[in-house]
Design a protein around this motif. Structure first.
Motif, short mmCIF file in Angstrom:
data_model
loop_
_atom_site.label_atom_id
_atom_site.label_comp_id
_atom_site.label_asym_id
_atom_site.label_seq_id
_atom_site.Cartn_x
_atom_site.Cartn_y
_atom_site.Cartn_z
N SER A 31 3.24 4.97 6.33
CA SER A 31 4.29 5.98 6.49
C SER A 31 4.70 6.63 5.18
CB SER A 31 5.52 5.34 7.14
OG SER A 31 6.06 4.32 6.32
N LEU A 34 4.66 10.52 4.75
CA LEU A 34 5.39 11.34 5.72
C LEU A 34 6.71 11.82 5.15
CD1 LEU A 34 4.86 9.13 8.90
CD2 LEU A 34 3.54 11.14 8.21
N LYS A 38 10.17 11.89 9.47
CA LYS A 38 8.98 11.38 10.15
C LYS A 38 8.71 9.93 9.76
CE LYS A 38 7.68 15.23 12.22
NZ LYS A 38 7.59 15.35 13.69
N ARG A 39 8.98 9.60 8.51
CA ARG A 39 8.79 8.23 8.05
C ARG A 39 9.66 7.27 8.86
NH1 ARG A 39 9.81 6.98 1.83
NH2 ARG A 39 7.92 8.23 1.69
N ALA A 42 8.14 6.69 12.16
CA ALA A 42 6.98 5.81 12.07
C ALA A 42 7.41 4.36 11.91
CB ALA A 42 6.09 6.23 10.90
N VAL A 43 8.45 4.12 11.10
CA VAL A 43 8.95 2.77 10.89
C VAL A 43 9.50 2.20 12.19
CG1 VAL A 43 10.77 1.40 9.77
CG2 VAL A 43 9.43 3.04 8.43
N LEU A 102 2.01 11.82 11.76
CA LEU A 102 2.90 10.79 12.30
C LEU A 102 2.17 9.96 13.34
CD1 LEU A 102 5.69 9.47 12.73
CD2 LEU A 102 6.20 11.31 14.35
N ALA A 105 -0.34 7.70 11.73
CA ALA A 105 0.32 6.57 11.08
C ALA A 105 0.72 5.52 12.12
CB ALA A 105 1.56 7.05 10.32
N ILE A 106 1.27 5.97 13.24
CA ILE A 106 1.71 5.03 14.28
C ILE A 106 0.52 4.27 14.85
CG2 ILE A 106 2.70 4.85 16.60
CD1 ILE A 106 4.54 7.19 15.85
N ASN A 151 10.51 0.05 4.79
CA ASN A 151 11.21 1.14 4.12
C ASN A 151 11.23 0.94 2.61
OD1 ASN A 151 12.20 3.32 5.78
ND2 ASN A 151 13.47 1.82 6.84
#
Length: 224
Positions: A31, A34, A38-39, A42-43, A102, A105-106, A151
């Motif tokens: 992530s 991003l 968006k990050r 994803a988190v 996104l 990443a997911i 994060n």
């Protein structure tokens, strides 16, 4: 609430802290490129997927353990994911739309979580000794660890992009460990060549980092 309960309680906290680290690294690395909004998505989705997978694997643990070569296959997949996180993202180019990035990443987070969640499930299940409350606690406690840890890792990589190599190395070493810990390997190879227990993870780590470095140089990529 006897002594065995509290021993299991403490053990689960330690297990979650130790074994959630790899998952947090994957989420953070996947992530990191991003935008902030968006990050966060994803988190959240990555953490939710990790916990959901752990619930499913916990329910199917006895059956999953019977699948031959599962750890070895998972190790190979994780090694590939480590390389993709190191070099594949840039290899796809900068023309990818934010929504596609996104989703990519997911997908990568969920696949990696599936591979790495097995050890966590088995360890937490063993520490819980069949106590459903402890099992739920173990699953629940991993949520803030994954969210906070991923994060933190993503933010650190923004400031120090060279840490991407550190993260990829951690994942590659985990992949090598999974391969050598495969039951068939342990039964037929490890007793004869005990050194492979630590040699294989180091070799896999060196291979992933070496190829990743070559790829970056070949495509003239930097860490920024």
């Amino acid at each position: 609430m006897d002594a065995s309960f509290w021993i299991g309680f403490v053990n689960i906290i330690i297990i979650d802290i130790v074994l959630s680290g790899d998952n947090a690294v994957v989420i953070g690395m996947a992530s990191r490129k991003l935008p902030p909004e968006k990050r966060q998505q994803a988190v959240i989705w990555g953490t939710g997927g990790a916990v959901a997978l752990r619930v499913i694997l916990t329910a199917l643990a006895a059956w999953v353990l019977l699948i031959p070569y599962l750890k070895a296959a998972g190790g190979l997949v994780l090694a590939w994911i480590a390389f993709k996180l190191l070099a594949g993202e840039e290899a796809e180019g900068d023309g990818i739309e934010a929504s596609g990035t996104l989703w990519s990443a997911i997908k990568m987070i969920v696949v990696a979580d599936f591979v790495m969640s097995l050890d966590n499930v088995l360890a937490v299940g063993g520490a819980a000794h069949g106590d459903f409350v402890l099992l739920l606690f173990g699953l629940g406690f991993s949520i803030p660890l994954l969210m906070f840890g991923s994060n933190l890792i993503a933010n650190l990589m923004d400031r120090l992009p060279v840490l991407v190599y550190v993260g990829a190395g951690i994942l590659a070493y985990t992949a090598g460990s999974m391969i050598i810990q495969e039951e068939v390997v342990q039964q037929h190879i490890a007793p004869v060549l005990y050194e492979l227990t630590w040699v294989v993870p180091i070799l896999v780590t060196g291979l992933v980092l070496g190829v990743g470095l070559w790829w970056r140089r070949h495509t003239h990529q930097s860490f920024v």
